[in-house]
Write an enzyme that holds these catalytic residues in place. Structure first.
Site, PDB file in Angstrom:
ATOM      1  N   SER A 112      12.053  14.247   7.750  1.00 46.31           N
ATOM      2  CA  SER A 112      12.798  13.142   8.352  1.00 46.31           C
ATOM      3  C   SER A 112      12.460  11.873   7.591  1.00 46.31           C
ATOM      4  O   SER A 112      11.290  11.487   7.500  1.00 46.31           O
ATOM      5  CB  SER A 112      12.400  12.968   9.822  1.00 46.31           C
ATOM      6  N   GLY A 167       4.568  22.348  10.445  1.00 44.06           N
ATOM      7  CA  GLY A 167       5.821  21.623  10.522  1.00 44.06           C
ATOM      8  C   GLY A 167       6.849  22.119   9.524  1.00 44.06           C
ATOM      9  O   GLY A 167       6.618  23.063   8.761  1.00 44.06           O
ATOM     10  N   HIS A 225       0.846  -1.199   0.000  1.00 42.75           N
ATOM     11  CA  HIS A 225       0.000   0.000   0.000  1.00 42.75           C
ATOM     12  C   HIS A 225       0.874   1.238   0.000  1.00 42.75           C
ATOM     13  O   HIS A 225       1.871   1.305   0.723  1.00 42.75           O
ATOM     14  CB  HIS A 225      -0.913   0.016   1.228  1.00 42.75           C
TER      15      HIS A 225
END
Length: 317
Positions: free
Chosen positions: A201, A196, A107
Site C-alpha cells: 500500500s 504480510g 530522513h
C-alpha cells in the site's frame, strides 16, 4: 491475545524484573493531531509506559521508547507482554492518520510505521525480545496488510537491518537529492516479506521489525549545508566504509543551515560516542568544516529501567 480473568489478576503481582523495550519509529513529527492520536493509543494500557519521545521536525520522524514486562509459562517460555497490544494500538493510530504518499522529510523511510526494534532489559533475554518481535510482525502483516521484514535476532538467519534496507532502496533519496518524499518503490516487492502481502500500500509502505542488544543512537551536527561532504564523512566513519567497527552512519540534511551525521552504535560499550565524535571532528577538519558536540536521542538502558519503575510505581500509588 485474550486472557482469562484469573490470568489478568496474576499480572498485578508479577515481579517486574523481566522487561522488554521497544523503539517505535514513525514517519511523522509535524502533524500534531496524528501524534496525539498515536500517543493516546500508547497510554491505553497502564502496564506499558512511554518512557521517552524524540521528534525531529527536519527528519519528519518520531521515535517512542516503550517499556513493559514479559510473562512466562511454567516452562519459562514467554507467553504475554502488554507491549504487544500497545505497539499494535499505536501502529493502528499511525496508519489511520498518516499517508506516506504525502509525507516528506530529510530522513529515509520505507513505511508509516518504519521500524520497530525490541531490546531485552533487566533480566529479560534476547529470545524473549525476538519472540515479541515475531508476534508483532505477524499481527501487523495480517491485521493491517503491511509487508513486514524481520531482522537481527527476530530473523531466522539474523539478517542485518541495513542489508534489507539496502535491498529495498531505503538509502536512495528520491527528491532533489537530499529528501525522501511520497512513494517510489515498486508496489510489488521483489524480496518476499516475512509477514504480510507482497503488494505494498503506497499510503502505508513497509515495516521493519527486529530484536537485538541495545543500540545507541547518536547524532553529530555539521555546520555546513554541503550534504555531499557530510555523506563523505559518514561513509569514512562507518564500518561499511572501512571506519569504526559496529558503527553505521547516514549523512543527512538537518534544517536550513546544517547537516548531520546520524549514527547507530551497535556495540556502544566497545565503540562509544566519544570515539565517533573524535573521528567525525578529524574528518570534518580535513574538509574545512566545523562540528558541534553530538547528542544521544535516547537515555541509557539503566536510566530507562529506572524511569519505567518510577512511572509504573507512581501509576499504581
Amino acid at each position: 491475545m485474550d486472557l482469562d480473568p484469573s490470568f489478568k489478576d496474576k499480572k498485578k503481582t508479577i515481579d517486574q524484573s523481566s522487561l522488554l523495550c521497544c523503539k517505535l519509529f514513525i514517519s511523522e513529527s509535524r502533524n500534531h493531531a496524528a501524534l496525539d492520536a498515536i500517543e493516546r493509543a500508547g497510554r491505553l494500557d497502564p502496564e506499558t509506559v512511554i518512557v521517552n519521545k524524540f521528534p525531529d521536525r527536519a527528519y519528519n520522524r518520531v521515535r517512542y521508547t516503550l517499556v513493559s514486562y514479559v510473562m512466562h509459562d511454567i516452562t519459562g517460555s514467554a507467553i504475554y507482554s502488554p507491549l504487544q497490544q500497545t505497539i499494535l494500538a499505536m501502529a493502528e493510530a499511525a496508519f489511520g492518520t498518516i499517508d506516506l504518499e504525502t509525507h516528506s522529510g530529510a530522513h529515509p523511510r520505507l513505511g508509516v510505521v518504519d521500524d520497530i526494534l525490541l531490546h531485552p532489559l533487566a533480566r529479560a533475554s534476547m529470545d524473549e525480545a525476538a519472540w515479541l518481535a515475531r508476534a508483532v510482525a505477524a499481527d501487523i502483516g495480517n491485521r493491517f496488510q503491511v509487508p513486514v521484514y524481520l531482522y537481527a535476532a527476530a530473523h531466522p538467519t539474523g539478517k542485518a537491518l541495513d542489508t534489507i534496507r539496502r535491498e529495498l532502496g531505503f538509502y536512495r533519496p528520491n527528491f532533489m537529492g537530499n529528501q525522501w518524499a511520497g512513494w517510489t518503490t515498486p508496489e510489488i516487492l521483489s524480496e518476499k516479506p516475512d509477514e504480510g502481502p507482497t503488494m505494498v500500500s503506497q499510503a502505508r509502505g513497509i515495516t521493519m521489525i527486529g530484536a537485538r542488544p541495545w543500540v545507541a543512537l547518536y547524532n553529530i551536527p555539521i555546520m555546513s549545508t554541503d550534504v555531499s561532504a557530510a555523506r563523505r564523512i559518514a561513509r569514512m566513519v562507518s564500518a561499511r566504509g572501512g571506519g569504526l567497527p559496529t558503527v553505521q552512519t547516514l549523512g543527512l540534511v538537518h534544517g536550513e543551515d546544517s547537516t548531520e551525521i546520524a549514527c547507530m552504535l551497535l556495540e556502544p560499550n566497545q565503540i562509544g560516542a566519544d570515539r565517533v565524535q573524535n573521528q567525525v571532528e578529524m574528518l570534518a577538519a580535513e574538509e574545512g568544516l566545523d562540528v558541534e558536540k553530538g547528542y544521544f536521542t535516547d537515555s541509557s538502558p539503566e536510566m530507562i529501567v529506572d524511569k519505567y519503575m518510577n512511572l509504573i510505581s507512581a501509576e499504581r500509588d
